[in-house]
Design a protein around this motif. Sequence first.
Motif, PDB file in Angstrom:
ATOM      1  N   ASP A  77      23.905  33.973  13.188  1.00 56.91           N
ATOM      2  CA  ASP A  77      25.058  33.716  14.051  1.00 56.91           C
ATOM      3  C   ASP A  77      25.034  32.273  14.529  1.00 56.91           C
ATOM      4  OD1 ASP A  77      26.756  33.589  16.488  1.00 56.91           O
ATOM      5  OD2 ASP A  77      26.894  35.761  16.234  1.00 56.91           O
ATOM      6  N   VAL A  78      26.178  31.612  14.529  1.00 55.09           N
ATOM      7  CA  VAL A  78      26.252  30.211  14.936  1.00 55.09           C
ATOM      8  C   VAL A  78      25.861  30.032  16.396  1.00 55.09           C
ATOM      9  CG1 VAL A  78      28.685  30.220  15.630  1.00 55.09           C
ATOM     10  CG2 VAL A  78      27.664  28.120  14.714  1.00 55.09           C
ATOM     11  N   ASN A  79      25.929  31.082  17.200  1.00 55.70           N
ATOM     12  CA  ASN A  79      25.501  30.985  18.597  1.00 55.70           C
ATOM     13  C   ASN A  79      24.009  31.268  18.783  1.00 55.70           C
ATOM     14  OD1 ASN A  79      27.739  30.153  20.275  1.00 55.70           O
ATOM     15  ND2 ASN A  79      28.750  32.045  19.644  1.00 55.70           N
ATOM     16  N   ASP A  80      23.278  31.503  17.691  1.00 57.39           N
ATOM     17  CA  ASP A  80      21.821  31.623  17.754  1.00 57.39           C
ATOM     18  C   ASP A  80      21.253  30.217  17.679  1.00 57.39           C
ATOM     19  OD1 ASP A  80      19.107  32.026  17.389  1.00 57.39           O
ATOM     20  OD2 ASP A  80      19.350  33.626  15.895  1.00 57.39           O
ATOM     21  N   GLN A  81      21.163  29.560  18.824  1.00 57.90           N
ATOM     22  CA  GLN A  81      20.827  28.136  18.827  1.00 57.90           C
ATOM     23  C   GLN A  81      19.429  27.837  18.283  1.00 57.90           C
ATOM     24  OE1 GLN A  81      21.955  26.052  22.364  1.00 57.90           O
ATOM     25  NE2 GLN A  81      21.567  24.060  21.458  1.00 57.90           N
ATOM     26  N   PRO A  82      18.390  28.615  18.597  1.00 60.89           N
ATOM     27  CA  PRO A  82      17.088  28.310  17.993  1.00 60.89           C
ATOM     28  C   PRO A  82      17.118  28.359  16.469  1.00 60.89           C
ATOM     29  CG  PRO A  82      16.801  29.745  19.885  1.00 60.89           C
ATOM     30  CD  PRO A  82      18.274  29.669  19.629  1.00 60.89           C
ATOM     31  N   ALA A  83      17.789  29.382  15.900  1.00 61.05           N
ATOM     32  CA  ALA A  83      17.889  29.466  14.437  1.00 61.05           C
ATOM     33  C   ALA A  83      18.698  28.305  13.878  1.00 61.05           C
ATOM     34  CB  ALA A  83      18.516  30.801  14.033  1.00 61.05           C
TER      35      ALA A  83
ATOM     36  N   THR B 119      32.826  32.883  19.442  1.00 60.62           N
ATOM     37  CA  THR B 119      32.547  32.224  18.164  1.00 60.62           C
ATOM     38  C   THR B 119      33.231  30.871  18.063  1.00 60.62           C
ATOM     39  OG1 THR B 119      32.318  34.368  17.066  1.00 60.62           O
ATOM     40  CG2 THR B 119      32.729  32.456  15.665  1.00 60.62           C
ATOM     41  N   ASN B 120      34.515  30.833  18.383  1.00 64.89           N
ATOM     42  CA  ASN B 120      35.296  29.627  18.114  1.00 64.89           C
ATOM     43  C   ASN B 120      35.069  28.518  19.137  1.00 64.89           C
ATOM     44  OD1 ASN B 120      36.218  31.171  16.032  1.00 64.89           O
ATOM     45  ND2 ASN B 120      38.312  31.368  16.785  1.00 64.89           N
ATOM     46  N   VAL B 121      34.842  28.889  20.379  1.00 67.18           N
ATOM     47  CA  VAL B 121      34.581  27.876  21.411  1.00 67.18           C
ATOM     48  C   VAL B 121      33.074  27.727  21.631  1.00 67.18           C
ATOM     49  CG1 VAL B 121      35.125  27.088  23.729  1.00 67.18           C
ATOM     50  CG2 VAL B 121      36.760  28.530  22.500  1.00 67.18           C
ATOM     51  N   GLY B 122      32.415  28.854  21.930  1.00 63.78           N
ATOM     52  CA  GLY B 122      30.974  28.793  22.151  1.00 63.78           C
ATOM     53  C   GLY B 122      30.226  28.277  20.940  1.00 63.78           C
TER      54      GLY B 122
END
Length: 369
Positions: free
Chosen positions: A76-82, A117-120
């Motif tokens: 997921d694009v919001n999984d910042q560590p990954a 998804t789109n903003v965060g």
Amino acid sequence: MGRRQGTLENLAVTAEFWRGRRVFVTGHTGFKGAWLSLWLARMGAVVTGFSLPPPSRPSLFDLAQVADGVTSVIADVNDQPALERALAANQAEVVFHLAAQALVRESYQDPVRTFATNVGGTVTLLDSVRRTASVRAVVVVTSDKCYDNEERLQGYRENDRLGGRDPYSASKGCAEIAARSMQMSFFAPFVADGHPARIATVRAGNVIGGGDWSDDRLVPDIVRGCLGSTGEVRLRHPHAVRPWQHVLDPLGAYLDIAEKLATAPDGIDEAWNIGPDAGEERAVLHVAQAMVAALGTGRVLCEAGNGPHEANLLQLDCEKARTRLGWRPRLKFEEAVKFTADWYAAWQRGREMLAFTRAQIAAFEVMAR
């Protein structure tokens, strides 16, 4: 700091720039992301894709074996560590951010995920980029629907008001604002000693092309209808007008802009409309009739519109890209439809779709010279 506003040298995708270039693509399992990943790999770029699993079955990602030519990270694009691990592992120089919830009707069903998804996702991506020293250029893909659409006859320009009635459109307007805020808060040339990556946002019109299987999207619905048991194509909003373009036209612009961001960024790190020439807009009914004719099967039925609100008219003014980038689309409407119908016809005949998709990219490259 001064901003150069003059006309720039004409842009053209150059394989020499991309050969060996380390490129990071979010949303590489989606329709546009898969086409972009194939094109980059064809030019010799070292591509890492970061995305959720393909959003449909079948998908261009699977049919064209995109994963075989890139390093594919499913997350997921919001999984910042990954995300930060993948950016660091790739030592990315150029980033294309395409990961999104891309459907208007789905945004009504799940507005929270759409905004997240789109903003965060846009904020998470840019925050991760500013922690990745190797990045020099970022292209953030939003949408023509980012504008506060009053359904006026004049096309929207880049400095027009952002907005959106439905959650998808509003999320894309918010993504534009968020990207600009991150750019001006943390990146050069807006911040002394800011991260050197230059950032541009791109607002493309409605995109068609082979390999799109999304629900509630016009061309996939037409193909499913034409090739289904009834052969019927049912249209909810036959008279809605949109700026249609083949997927390779905006992708070519994204590549051009990214190359310029990495090599001569002044005057490029802004927002850009990317759409068809004036007069190339078409009603949904016209697109359906053209696709049916090109496929050689099916019949079009118009039914009363149902479901949530969708705009009837949306047009872009792309004069800024024409005059300052020297960019213009290569495929007219009829050519875009033919490219699209040829792809689906080849798939129906059981052709090997990686080779066919690469052949369409090669044909487009010849046209773009």
